[in-house]
Scaffold this motif. Structure first.
Motif, PDB file in Angstrom:
ATOM      1  N   LEU A 172       0.861  -1.229   0.035  1.00 38.02           N
ATOM      2  CA  LEU A 172      -0.087   0.033  -0.029  1.00 38.02           C
ATOM      3  C   LEU A 172       0.911   1.151  -0.110  1.00 38.02           C
ATOM      4  O   LEU A 172       0.591   2.286  -0.574  1.00 38.02           O
ATOM      5  CB  LEU A 172      -0.989   0.025   1.382  1.00 38.02           C
ATOM      6  N   ALA A 173       2.065   1.404   0.636  1.00 36.85           N
ATOM      7  CA  ALA A 173       2.852   2.544   0.723  1.00 36.85           C
ATOM      8  C   ALA A 173       3.624   2.605  -0.618  1.00 36.85           C
ATOM      9  O   ALA A 173       3.532   3.936  -1.026  1.00 36.85           O
ATOM     10  CB  ALA A 173       4.026   2.159   1.732  1.00 36.85           C
TER      11      ALA A 173
ATOM     12  N   LEU B 125       2.770   6.169  -3.042  1.00 34.26           N
ATOM     13  CA  LEU B 125       4.033   6.699  -3.631  1.00 34.26           C
ATOM     14  C   LEU B 125       3.592   7.090  -5.257  1.00 34.26           C
ATOM     15  O   LEU B 125       3.694   8.202  -5.465  1.00 34.26           O
ATOM     16  CB  LEU B 125       5.297   5.985  -3.648  1.00 34.26           C
ATOM     17  N   HIS B 126       3.245   5.791  -5.968  1.00 30.97           N
ATOM     18  CA  HIS B 126       2.735   6.159  -7.086  1.00 30.97           C
ATOM     19  C   HIS B 126       1.666   6.927  -7.457  1.00 30.97           C
ATOM     20  O   HIS B 126       1.478   8.025  -8.271  1.00 30.97           O
ATOM     21  CB  HIS B 126       2.227   4.679  -7.808  1.00 30.97           C
TER      22      HIS B 126
ATOM     23  N   MET C 166       1.342  11.530  -8.977  1.00 32.64           N
ATOM     24  CA  MET C 166       0.101  11.987 -10.055  1.00 32.64           C
ATOM     25  C   MET C 166      -0.881  13.033  -9.457  1.00 32.64           C
ATOM     26  O   MET C 166      -1.492  13.798 -10.033  1.00 32.64           O
ATOM     27  CB  MET C 166      -0.943  10.666 -10.470  1.00 32.64           C
ATOM     28  N   TYR C 167      -1.283  12.567  -8.165  1.00 35.47           N
ATOM     29  CA  TYR C 167      -2.311  13.625  -7.246  1.00 35.47           C
ATOM     30  C   TYR C 167      -1.646  14.425  -6.452  1.00 35.47           C
ATOM     31  O   TYR C 167      -2.449  15.421  -6.054  1.00 35.47           O
ATOM     32  CB  TYR C 167      -3.322  12.652  -7.002  1.00 35.47           C
ATOM     33  N   GLY C 168      -0.438  14.632  -6.171  1.00 34.68           N
ATOM     34  CA  GLY C 168      -0.031  15.257  -4.792  1.00 34.68           C
ATOM     35  C   GLY C 168      -0.695  14.836  -3.652  1.00 34.68           C
ATOM     36  O   GLY C 168      -1.018  13.460  -3.410  1.00 34.68           O
TER      37      GLY C 168
ATOM     38  N   SER D  40      -7.483   4.117   2.222  1.00 33.26           N
ATOM     39  CA  SER D  40      -7.061   5.354   1.917  1.00 33.26           C
ATOM     40  C   SER D  40      -5.485   5.430   1.746  1.00 33.26           C
ATOM     41  O   SER D  40      -4.885   4.805   2.483  1.00 33.26           O
ATOM     42  CB  SER D  40      -7.659   6.287   2.733  1.00 33.26           C
ATOM     43  N   LEU D  41      -5.152   6.000   0.406  1.00 35.36           N
ATOM     44  CA  LEU D  41      -3.749   6.024   0.244  1.00 35.36           C
ATOM     45  C   LEU D  41      -3.149   7.615   0.410  1.00 35.36           C
ATOM     46  O   LEU D  41      -2.041   7.888   1.081  1.00 35.36           O
ATOM     47  CB  LEU D  41      -3.401   5.721  -1.294  1.00 35.36           C
ATOM     48  N   LEU D  42      -4.058   8.408  -0.113  1.00 35.04           N
ATOM     49  CA  LEU D  42      -3.819   9.859  -0.120  1.00 35.04           C
ATOM     50  C   LEU D  42      -5.003  10.470   0.576  1.00 35.04           C
ATOM     51  O   LEU D  42      -6.184  10.290   0.147  1.00 35.04           O
ATOM     52  CB  LEU D  42      -3.436  10.332  -1.444  1.00 35.04           C
TER      53      LEU D  42
END
Length: 199
Positions: free
Chosen positions: A35-36, A40-41, A45-47, A145-147
């Protein structure tokens, strides 16, 4: 196997104090590492702000602001609840546009897993409702949730296939968000019985 968060003894807090809380399903260390990497990826792309690796989780019930006395009662009962065995794969990355969240989760082809998760979600809320919580009307969409605070262009497709990663559960906990000088920190207030240890 334990959830990698500091422990909070709710009995040490004032009964009328209010804390934001949720019930979350924590992935194991290998799943968190995957997931980490996905976070990062996605950030490229999205900040936005990446979730801390130890904070990656799948929310089963969001309790918002809850009195400590109610959380104490829940913690006692929840220790007797058991975790069902659900086989789940993380296969897509997608977004929630309004809250500006980028997430990973199962695709719609995982019918059995999604049905099992929906039933588990409903079972938890039936128990929570009996304790006085009101279930929010929002649809349950299993995700990690990632970001947060992502810059998401509107009216564009954002669903993206990922290399398949099994979601291996580390445990299910009652998590409270405790404010501090460095920002809020997740603390573990109770855990469900693991399906491996439940009698």
């Amino acid at each position: 196997m334990t959830i990698p968060l500091p422990i909070l003894d709710l009995k040490l807090l004032g009964a009328e104090h209010t804390l934001r809380a949720f019930i979350g399903w924590w992935p194991d260390v290998l799943t968190r590492a995957w997931l980490a990497e996905q976070a990062l990826h996605a950030q490229a792309m999205y900040g936005g702000r990446m979730m801390q690796p130890d904070h990656f989780h799948l929310t089963l019930a969001f309790l918002d602001g809850s009195r400590v006395s109610d959380l104490q009662t829940l913690a006692t009962q929840m220790a007797e609840w058991t975790v069902p065995q659900i086989k789940l794969d993380l296969t897509i990355r997608d977004v929630f546009e309004k809250p500006k969240v980028v997430w990973a989760g199962p695709d719609e082809s995982q019918v059995q897993a999604l049905q099992a998760l929906q039933q588990w979600h409903e079972d938890i809320w039936a128990k929570l409702s009996a304790l006085g919580w009101a279930q929010p009307p929002r649809r349950f969409r299993p995700h990690v949730s990632l970001l947060r605070h992502a810059r998401i262009p509107v009216d564009q497709p954002h669903c993206h296939a990922l290399s398949t990663q099994a979601f291996v559960g580390e445990g299910v906990g009652l998590i409270v968000s405790v404010p501090g000088e460095q920002g809020s920190q997740y603390h573990l207030a109770a855990q469900m019985k693991s399906e491996r240890t439940a009698s």
